[in-house]
Motif scaffolding. Structure first.
Motif, PDB file in Angstrom:
ATOM      1  N   GLY A 162       0.818  -1.201   0.000  1.00 45.77           N
ATOM      2  CA  GLY A 162       0.000   0.000   0.000  1.00 45.77           C
ATOM      3  C   GLY A 162       0.855   1.255   0.000  1.00 45.77           C
ATOM      4  O   GLY A 162       0.557   2.219  -0.715  1.00 45.77           O
ATOM      5  N   MET A 163       1.935   1.249   0.795  1.00 42.51           N
ATOM      6  CA  MET A 163       2.861   2.388   0.820  1.00 42.51           C
ATOM      7  C   MET A 163       3.472   2.632  -0.555  1.00 42.51           C
ATOM      8  O   MET A 163       3.523   3.763  -1.042  1.00 42.51           O
ATOM      9  CB  MET A 163       3.986   2.131   1.831  1.00 42.51           C
ATOM     10  N   ILE A 164       3.947   1.555  -1.169  1.00 44.67           N
ATOM     11  CA  ILE A 164       4.618   1.672  -2.469  1.00 44.67           C
ATOM     12  C   ILE A 164       3.618   2.060  -3.557  1.00 44.67           C
ATOM     13  O   ILE A 164       3.902   2.913  -4.409  1.00 44.67           O
ATOM     14  CB  ILE A 164       5.322   0.360  -2.830  1.00 44.67           C
ATOM     15  N   ALA A 165       2.435   1.451  -3.512  1.00 41.99           N
ATOM     16  CA  ALA A 165       1.432   1.696  -4.556  1.00 41.99           C
ATOM     17  C   ALA A 165       0.972   3.147  -4.566  1.00 41.99           C
ATOM     18  O   ALA A 165       0.846   3.756  -5.624  1.00 41.99           O
ATOM     19  CB  ALA A 165       0.237   0.761  -4.372  1.00 41.99           C
ATOM     20  N   ILE A 166       0.720   3.731  -3.390  1.00 43.01           N
ATOM     21  CA  ILE A 166       0.243   5.115  -3.365  1.00 43.01           C
ATOM     22  C   ILE A 166       1.338   6.063  -3.826  1.00 43.01           C
ATOM     23  O   ILE A 166       1.051   7.086  -4.457  1.00 43.01           O
ATOM     24  CB  ILE A 166      -0.268   5.511  -1.958  1.00 43.01           C
ATOM     25  N   GLY A 188      -6.784  -9.392  -5.780  1.00 41.15           N
ATOM     26  CA  GLY A 188      -7.202  -9.559  -4.389  1.00 41.15           C
ATOM     27  C   GLY A 188      -7.758  -8.276  -3.797  1.00 41.15           C
ATOM     28  O   GLY A 188      -8.805  -8.280  -3.134  1.00 41.15           O
ATOM     29  N   ILE A 189      -7.062  -7.148  -4.015  1.00 38.03           N
ATOM     30  CA  ILE A 189      -7.516  -5.862  -3.478  1.00 38.03           C
ATOM     31  C   ILE A 189      -8.806  -5.422  -4.158  1.00 38.03           C
ATOM     32  O   ILE A 189      -9.759  -4.977  -3.493  1.00 38.03           O
ATOM     33  CB  ILE A 189      -6.424  -4.782  -3.647  1.00 38.03           C
ATOM     34  N   ILE A 190      -8.872  -5.557  -5.487  1.00 33.50           N
ATOM     35  CA  ILE A 190     -10.086  -5.184  -6.216  1.00 33.50           C
ATOM     36  C   ILE A 190     -11.269  -6.025  -5.740  1.00 33.50           C
ATOM     37  O   ILE A 190     -12.372  -5.513  -5.490  1.00 33.50           O
ATOM     38  CB  ILE A 190      -9.893  -5.356  -7.739  1.00 33.50           C
ATOM     39  N   SER A 191     -11.054  -7.328  -5.597  1.00 37.94           N
ATOM     40  CA  SER A 191     -12.131  -8.217  -5.143  1.00 37.94           C
ATOM     41  C   SER A 191     -12.530  -7.898  -3.702  1.00 37.94           C
ATOM     42  O   SER A 191     -13.714  -7.953  -3.352  1.00 37.94           O
ATOM     43  CB  SER A 191     -11.690  -9.678  -5.242  1.00 37.94           C
ATOM     44  N   ALA A 192     -11.540  -7.558  -2.858  1.00 40.43           N
ATOM     45  CA  ALA A 192     -11.823  -7.228  -1.463  1.00 40.43           C
ATOM     46  C   ALA A 192     -12.703  -5.980  -1.378  1.00 40.43           C
ATOM     47  O   ALA A 192     -13.645  -5.917  -0.572  1.00 40.43           O
ATOM     48  CB  ALA A 192     -10.519  -7.015  -0.700  1.00 40.43           C
ATOM     49  N   SER A 202     -15.650  -9.685   5.821  1.00 40.47           N
ATOM     50  CA  SER A 202     -14.505 -10.543   6.131  1.00 40.47           C
ATOM     51  C   SER A 202     -13.234 -10.040   5.443  1.00 40.47           C
ATOM     52  O   SER A 202     -12.129 -10.429   5.809  1.00 40.47           O
ATOM     53  CB  SER A 202     -14.794 -11.993   5.715  1.00 40.47           C
ATOM     54  N   TYR A 203     -13.413  -9.170   4.429  1.00 36.87           N
ATOM     55  CA  TYR A 203     -12.274  -8.599   3.715  1.00 36.87           C
ATOM     56  C   TYR A 203     -11.893  -7.212   4.246  1.00 36.87           C
ATOM     57  O   TYR A 203     -10.932  -6.616   3.769  1.00 36.87           O
ATOM     58  CB  TYR A 203     -12.574  -8.494   2.217  1.00 36.87           C
ATOM     59  N   LEU A 204     -12.661  -6.709   5.208  1.00 36.55           N
ATOM     60  CA  LEU A 204     -12.397  -5.363   5.726  1.00 36.55           C
ATOM     61  C   LEU A 204     -11.033  -5.231   6.407  1.00 36.55           C
ATOM     62  O   LEU A 204     -10.344  -4.217   6.202  1.00 36.55           O
ATOM     63  CB  LEU A 204     -13.521  -4.949   6.678  1.00 36.55           C
ATOM     64  N   PRO A 205     -10.601  -6.219   7.232  1.00 37.14           N
ATOM     65  CA  PRO A 205      -9.290  -6.066   7.890  1.00 37.14           C
ATOM     66  C   PRO A 205      -8.142  -5.826   6.915  1.00 37.14           C
ATOM     67  O   PRO A 205      -7.281  -4.983   7.167  1.00 37.14           O
ATOM     68  CB  PRO A 205      -9.121  -7.397   8.639  1.00 37.14           C
ATOM     69  N   VAL A 206      -8.118  -6.559   5.796  1.00 39.43           N
ATOM     70  CA  VAL A 206      -7.009  -6.390   4.860  1.00 39.43           C
ATOM     71  C   VAL A 206      -7.082  -5.023   4.185  1.00 39.43           C
ATOM     72  O   VAL A 206      -6.039  -4.407   3.902  1.00 39.43           O
ATOM     73  CB  VAL A 206      -6.979  -7.525   3.818  1.00 39.43           C
ATOM     74  N   LEU A 207      -8.296  -4.509   3.960  1.00 44.05           N
ATOM     75  CA  LEU A 207      -8.425  -3.175   3.370  1.00 44.05           C
ATOM     76  C   LEU A 207      -7.991  -2.091   4.357  1.00 44.05           C
ATOM     77  O   LEU A 207      -7.433  -1.063   3.957  1.00 44.05           O
ATOM     78  CB  LEU A 207      -9.859  -2.923   2.910  1.00 44.05           C
ATOM     79  N   ILE A 208      -8.241  -2.310   5.651  1.00 43.60           N
ATOM     80  CA  ILE A 208      -7.774  -1.364   6.669  1.00 43.60           C
ATOM     81  C   ILE A 208      -6.250  -1.335   6.696  1.00 43.60           C
ATOM     82  O   ILE A 208      -5.628  -0.270   6.741  1.00 43.60           O
ATOM     83  CB  ILE A 208      -8.341  -1.735   8.052  1.00 43.60           C
ATOM     84  N   ILE A 209      -5.640  -2.526   6.648  1.00 42.11           N
ATOM     85  CA  ILE A 209      -4.169  -2.606   6.623  1.00 42.11           C
ATOM     86  C   ILE A 209      -3.624  -1.911   5.374  1.00 42.11           C
ATOM     87  O   ILE A 209      -2.664  -1.143   5.449  1.00 42.11           O
ATOM     88  CB  ILE A 209      -3.719  -4.083   6.651  1.00 42.11           C
ATOM     89  N   PHE A 210      -4.244  -2.188   4.246  1.00 42.63           N
ATOM     90  CA  PHE A 210      -3.821  -1.556   2.993  1.00 42.63           C
ATOM     91  C   PHE A 210      -3.988  -0.037   3.078  1.00 42.63           C
ATOM     92  O   PHE A 210      -3.103   0.726   2.663  1.00 42.63           O
ATOM     93  CB  PHE A 210      -4.652  -2.117   1.834  1.00 42.63           C
ATOM     94  N   GLY A 211      -5.116   0.415   3.635  1.00 42.94           N
ATOM     95  CA  GLY A 211      -5.372   1.840   3.777  1.00 42.94           C
ATOM     96  C   GLY A 211      -4.357   2.526   4.673  1.00 42.94           C
ATOM     97  O   GLY A 211      -3.930   3.657   4.393  1.00 42.94           O
ATOM     98  N   LEU A 212      -3.963   1.865   5.758  1.00 44.70           N
ATOM     99  CA  LEU A 212      -2.939   2.433   6.648  1.00 44.70           C
ATOM    100  C   LEU A 212      -1.609   2.571   5.901  1.00 44.70           C
ATOM    101  O   LEU A 212      -0.892   3.559   6.078  1.00 44.70           O
ATOM    102  CB  LEU A 212      -2.764   1.545   7.886  1.00 44.70           C
ATOM    103  N   GLY A 213      -1.299   1.584   5.081  1.00 45.44           N
ATOM    104  CA  GLY A 213      -0.087   1.665   4.264  1.00 45.44           C
ATOM    105  C   GLY A 213      -0.151   2.838   3.302  1.00 45.44           C
ATOM    106  O   GLY A 213       0.842   3.547   3.097  1.00 45.44           O
TER     107      GLY A 213
END
Length: 297
Positions: A162-166, A188-192, A202-213
């Motif tokens: 997430g850090m690198i992508a943004i 995976g991110i698009i599907s989440a 159930s996919y919210l935790p990974v999106l939160i982690i990605f968002g923090l990144g």
């Protein structure tokens, strides 16, 4: 003014949501990139309250358009990406190939006579090619990002991605989505995102982690990007062109990073029709720049 910035944000989101050119590239082509970077920098700098307010209003207008564009893109892409990967990858290639000369035209003063900086183009292309070739997950297909498959190492990987992508999304050149494709995280991110929009949390935790990144990435890189573009603009533009050239290889290899990997795109699976469509879209956006600038005044 709201409509103009809504449209700008909308098209940035369309670019950010697909591997190819970044939202930063679209901002560059449409002529508001320096305002975009300056506004982001203003929010995290010790600027006056009035400057911060103006920057925030500008970014909110862009952001509303960006959110609408991203949601629409996700709902469409998640349902067709795997099945039509070669057509979509051809479209992405058209985006990149046509955007390169447009950026060269826009930044002619930064490029002409400063050909020693071509070394940065080579470096940029090599960075993307090497990351693509040695990527940590592409050889195993995409990662499953549901809560049941989430662990510490995947969480760290998603955060860093997430850090690198943004950083890539705000920098003209390689798309953040291209990097997610390289890392095997794109589908995976698009599907989440689509699952959460469908109220499957159930996919919210990974999106939160990605968002923090993403947040950490913005806070840690925006000042660096603005400084480098101001002080070393020629070298940065040459680097950006190299990143874009390298991302062509990444897009061709993209099918190998799907959850169920497919062969890399080659001339037999390449679609010239979608390539041309991608190029036409970029040209239309570039031609609309003067119209949007006049309307925004």
């Amino acid at each position: 003014m709201f409509i103009i910035n809504f449209i700008r944000g909308f098209f940035m989101a369309l670019a950010d949501s697909v591997p190819g050119v970044s939202g930063g590239t679209i901002a560059f082509i449409l002529g508001f990139y320096d305002d975009f970077i300056g506004s982001l920098n203003s929010l995290i700098s010790k600027n006056s309250t009035d400057d911060k307010k103006r920057s925030l209003i500008f970014l909110i207008k862009l952001g509303i358009g960006w959110i609408v564009g991203m949601v629409l893109s996700v709902l469409i892409l998640s349902s067709i990406f795997d099945e039509h990967i070669y057509s979509i990858s051809s479209l992405f290639t058209g985006f990149i190939i046509v955007a390169i000369p447009l950026i060269m035209k826009e930044e002619k003063d930064s490029l002409v006579g400063k050909y020693k900086n071509i070394i940065f183009t080579i470096i940029g292309a090599l960075i993307v090619v090497l990351i693509t070739y040695f990527n940590p997950s592409g050889s195993n297909g995409g990662l499953n990002l549901s809560l049941g498959h989430l662990n510490f190492s995947i969480g760290i990987f998603v955060f860093v991605a997430g850090m690198i992508a943004i950083s890539a999304m705000v920098l003209p050149g390689i798309s953040g989505s291209t990097l997610l494709l390289i890392f095997g995280l794109y589908t995976g991110i698009i599907s989440a995102i689509k699952e959460v929009l469908s109220l499957n949390f159930s996919y919210l935790p990974v999106l939160i982690i990605f968002g923090l990144g993403v947040i950490v990435g913005i806070l840690s890189t925006i000042k660096i990007i603005k400084f480098l573009l101001n002080k070393y603009r020629s070298a940065m533009i040459y680097l950006i062109l190299g990143l874009m050239l390298g991302s062509i290889y990444a897009v061709f290899m993209g099918p190998t990073t799907l959850e169920i990997p497919k062969p890399a795109m080659d001339l037999s699976s390449f679609s010239w029709i979608f390539f041309i469509i991608g190029g036409v879209v970029i040209i239309v956006l570039e031609k609309s720049k003067d119209f949007l600038e006049k309307k925004s005044k």
